[in-house]
Design a protein around this motif. Structure first.
Motif, PDB file in Angstrom:
ATOM      1  N   ARG A 115      -5.587  50.934  54.725  1.00 13.24           N
ATOM      2  CA  ARG A 115      -5.716  52.372  54.954  1.00 13.24           C
ATOM      3  C   ARG A 115      -5.524  52.742  56.422  1.00 13.24           C
ATOM      4  O   ARG A 115      -5.453  53.922  56.769  1.00 13.24           O
ATOM      5  CB  ARG A 115      -7.089  52.840  54.485  1.00 13.24           C
ATOM      6  CG  ARG A 115      -8.249  52.259  55.301  1.00 13.24           C
ATOM      7  CD  ARG A 115      -9.592  52.610  54.705  1.00 13.24           C
ATOM      8  NE  ARG A 115      -9.811  54.051  54.697  1.00 13.24           N
ATOM      9  CZ  ARG A 115     -10.730  54.648  53.952  1.00 13.24           C
ATOM     10  NH1 ARG A 115     -11.500  53.925  53.161  1.00 13.24           N
ATOM     11  NH2 ARG A 115     -10.879  55.949  54.010  1.00 13.24           N
ATOM     12  N   VAL A 139     -15.186  59.257  60.180  1.00 18.73           N
ATOM     13  CA  VAL A 139     -13.901  58.593  60.378  1.00 18.73           C
ATOM     14  C   VAL A 139     -14.128  57.416  61.322  1.00 18.73           C
ATOM     15  O   VAL A 139     -14.740  57.573  62.383  1.00 18.73           O
ATOM     16  CB  VAL A 139     -12.866  59.562  60.969  1.00 18.73           C
ATOM     17  CG1 VAL A 139     -11.592  58.828  61.354  1.00 18.73           C
ATOM     18  CG2 VAL A 139     -12.563  60.679  59.977  1.00 18.73           C
ATOM     19  N   ASP A 166     -10.277  53.422  59.538  1.00 20.96           N
ATOM     20  CA  ASP A 166      -9.293  54.472  59.236  1.00 20.96           C
ATOM     21  C   ASP A 166      -8.164  54.524  60.257  1.00 20.96           C
ATOM     22  O   ASP A 166      -7.017  54.806  59.899  1.00 20.96           O
ATOM     23  CB  ASP A 166      -9.995  55.841  59.195  1.00 20.96           C
ATOM     24  CG  ASP A 166     -11.089  55.881  58.156  1.00 20.96           C
ATOM     25  OD1 ASP A 166     -10.767  55.773  56.962  1.00 20.96           O
ATOM     26  OD2 ASP A 166     -12.281  56.012  58.543  1.00 20.96           O
TER      27      ASP A 166
END
Length: 282
Positions: free
Chosen positions: A130, A241, A262
């Protein structure tokens, strides 16, 4: 990845300043001396190695600022791959004008393609995760806008453009304010509701305090090992995040990405790249 070109109006001051630096107070005296007036020619901007291309828009602007009558045809667009020997751009018209704009055009295109290529290399190492590769503010003074655009051309993402874009609380802010709690409470009391907040931590106990106090949208996990990053991601559990930074290289980036963060930020994208070898051939 497709990214819209920046307006020439934004780029022109950078390119004009570079041309003025190169042409000096009297212009290209070599070309004026040895090239007969009115001589026309065709030139090709060629790649001498495989790369991801960036800076074609800027290079074309350099030639047009020297001579708007030049005919310029881009064969490869910014953000596209090229192979050794590929022609990236063709320029036709006054030979003196082409020669006068050559070095500035090559300087921009070579450096920006180097950034795009290095970015693409890190992006390739993170496929299947990701994690997104992002740049920092460690850019060449005055050239941030084109260097960050080159990161986009390489498939990366941009961090904040300037100090006024977002609140990023770093270790020195925490040290000056006294604690993680102090900086976050000050932020909650004074920051605009439209402003994103990120805070840097390098220990898990600091992260625990960030999660307890609240007020942040993202956390920068600085110089943590992959094992510590995994623990941090588990602690965050999607509430913030998660951005990893520090010691990001081609050899380490895959392991960092595999931790579940992330974003992975790297200053090296814009300060330690290798300039692409380009040539302008008549």
């Amino acid at each position: 990845m497709n990214h819209a070109a920046l307006p020439d109006l934004v780029l022109e001051p950078l390119v004009r300043a570079a041309l003025m630096e190169d042409l000096g107070s009297y212009g290209d005296i070599t070309t004026r001396t040895v090239i007969p007036a009115g001589t026309t020619y065709a030139a090709r901007l060629n790649a001498r190695e495989d790369a991801i291309v960036s800076g074609m828009q800027v290079a074309a602007l350099a030639f047009r600022l020297v001579d708007p009558s030049l005919e310029i045809v881009a064969r490869v667009s910014d953000g596209q791959p090229c192979a050794r020997g590929d022609t990236l751009m063709e320029i036709r018209g006054d030979a003196a004008s082409i020669l006068s704009g050559e070095r500035v055009a090559l300087n921009f295109a070579g450096r920006l393609s180097g950034i795009a290529t290095q970015t693409a290399t890190l992006v390739a190492e993170t496929r299947g995760t990701r994690a997104r590769i992002t740049c920092t503010r460690k850019t060449t003074p005055g050239l941030r806008i084109v260097e960050k655009q080159a990161v986009l051309h390489g498939g990366g993402f941009n961090h904040r453009y300037s100090l006024s874009d977002a609140i990023l609380i770093k270790d020195n802010h925490i040290a000056a304010a006294g604690s993680v709690r102090a900086v976050l409470e000050a932020t909650k009391a004074a920051a605009s509701h439209m402003m994103k907040v990120e805070i840097e931590v390098d220990r898990l106990d600091q992260l625990a305090e960030v999660l307890e106090v609240g007020g942040a949208d993202a956390v920068l996990l600085d110089n943590m090992s992959p094992d510590m990053l995994r623990d941090a991601v588990a602690m965050i559990d999607g509430r913030l995040v998660a951005e990893a930074s520090g010691n990001v290289t081609r050899d380490t980036v895959a392991a960092i990405a595999a931790t579940g963060v992330d974003y992975i930020s790297s200053g090296a994208l814009t300060h330690s790249y290798r300039t692409l070898d380009l040539g302008l051939d008549f």
